[in-house]
Design a protein around this motif. Structure first.
Motif, PDB file in Angstrom:
ATOM      1  N   GLU A   1      -5.172   5.413   5.107  1.00  0.00           N
ATOM      2  CA  GLU A   1      -4.444   6.087   4.256  1.00  0.00           C
ATOM      3  C   GLU A   1      -4.531   5.930   2.805  1.00  0.00           C
ATOM      4  N   ILE A   2      -5.097   4.735   2.305  1.00  0.00           N
ATOM      5  CA  ILE A   2      -5.104   4.560   0.934  1.00  0.00           C
ATOM      6  C   ILE A   2      -6.553   5.386   0.577  1.00  0.00           C
ATOM      7  N   GLU A   3      -7.369   5.155   1.383  1.00  0.00           N
ATOM      8  CA  GLU A   3      -8.601   6.103   1.113  1.00  0.00           C
ATOM      9  C   GLU A   3      -8.233   7.678   1.134  1.00  0.00           C
ATOM     10  N   ASP A   4      -7.440   8.183   1.973  1.00  0.00           N
ATOM     11  CA  ASP A   4      -7.103   9.608   2.085  1.00  0.00           C
ATOM     12  C   ASP A   4      -6.314   9.900   0.974  1.00  0.00           C
ATOM     13  N   SER A   5      -5.427   9.187   0.406  1.00  0.00           N
ATOM     14  CA  SER A   5      -4.646   9.338  -0.568  1.00  0.00           C
ATOM     15  C   SER A   5      -5.401   9.461  -1.900  1.00  0.00           C
TER      16      SER A   5
ATOM     17  N   VAL B   1      -7.620  12.671  -6.299  1.00  0.00           N
ATOM     18  CA  VAL B   1      -8.838  13.065  -7.131  1.00  0.00           C
ATOM     19  C   VAL B   1      -9.151  14.531  -6.886  1.00  0.00           C
ATOM     20  N   THR B   2      -9.051  14.805  -5.551  1.00  0.00           N
ATOM     21  CA  THR B   2      -9.358  16.469  -5.373  1.00  0.00           C
ATOM     22  C   THR B   2      -8.191  17.455  -6.239  1.00  0.00           C
TER      23      THR B   2
ATOM     24  N   ALA C   1      -7.067  -7.122  -0.697  1.00  0.00           N
ATOM     25  CA  ALA C   1      -6.394  -7.068   0.746  1.00  0.00           C
ATOM     26  C   ALA C   1      -6.918  -5.772   1.324  1.00  0.00           C
ATOM     27  N   ILE C   2      -7.631  -4.954   0.895  1.00  0.00           N
ATOM     28  CA  ILE C   2      -8.285  -3.611   1.591  1.00  0.00           C
ATOM     29  C   ILE C   2      -9.183  -4.077   2.838  1.00  0.00           C
ATOM     30  N   GLY C   3     -10.096  -5.261   2.754  1.00  0.00           N
ATOM     31  CA  GLY C   3     -10.931  -5.354   3.905  1.00  0.00           C
ATOM     32  C   GLY C   3     -10.213  -6.710   4.748  1.00  0.00           C
TER      33      GLY C   3
ATOM     34  N   VAL D   1       0.778  -1.227  -0.018  1.00  0.00           N
ATOM     35  CA  VAL D   1       0.002   0.066   0.032  1.00  0.00           C
ATOM     36  C   VAL D   1       0.815   1.374   0.046  1.00  0.00           C
ATOM     37  N   ASP D   2       1.849   1.281   0.906  1.00  0.00           N
ATOM     38  CA  ASP D   2       2.799   2.378   0.845  1.00  0.00           C
ATOM     39  C   ASP D   2       3.546   2.706  -0.366  1.00  0.00           C
TER      40      ASP D   2
END
Length: 136
Positions: free
Chosen positions: A88-92, A97-98, A76-78, A25-26
């Motif tokens: 972290e991944i959701e925020d990234s 997108v923003t 693997a997210i769940g 993920v990192d």
């Protein structure tokens, strides 16, 4: 029996740590941030058809690796990610997108005046989004 239980616990711990996808993920986040920043900077410097074309070329070079890394972690997210890594991944993704929306808004007038630039930008956004689509 005690020895067998200890061995079984050790094997389970090794197996679970091997399944952890936090490092993957990192790596994905670093690459996604870099790709998005390059798109934003390129379009910000030249909000024209040529500038958007350059941004597309840069993204095309990074897309296969991004798609591969996303496919490696999306399942693997769940299951195999800590709550912190999921956040972290959701925020990234949300931040990236923003950033794309902000550059679109910042240069809306220039992009609207240039039909080719506008079409290329829409295509670039669709291509960017395709990274997150299921593999075919």
């Amino acid at each position: 029996m005690k020895r067998m239980t200890s061995l079984l616990i050790a094997i389970i711990c090794i197996g679970l740590s091997g399944c952890n996808k936090d490092a993957d993920v990192d790596a994905f986040i670093v690459d996604l941030n870099a790709a998005t920043n390059e798109i934003v900077e390129t379009i910000d410097a030249a909000p024209t058809a040529a500038g958007v074309g350059e941004a597309q070329k840069a993204f095309d070079a990074k897309k296969p690796e991004l798609k591969s890394k996303w496919n490696g972690i999306k399942g693997a997210i769940g299951l195999q990610l800590s709550f912190g890594k999921r956040k972290e991944i959701e925020d990234s993704v949300a931040n990236n997108v923003t950033a794309l929306n902000e550059i679109s808004t910042k240069h809306a007038a220039e992009l609207a005046k240039d039909e080719e630039a506008s079409a290329k930008f829409k295509a670039l956004l669709a291509d960017y989004q395709s990274v997150f689509e299921p593999s075919k």
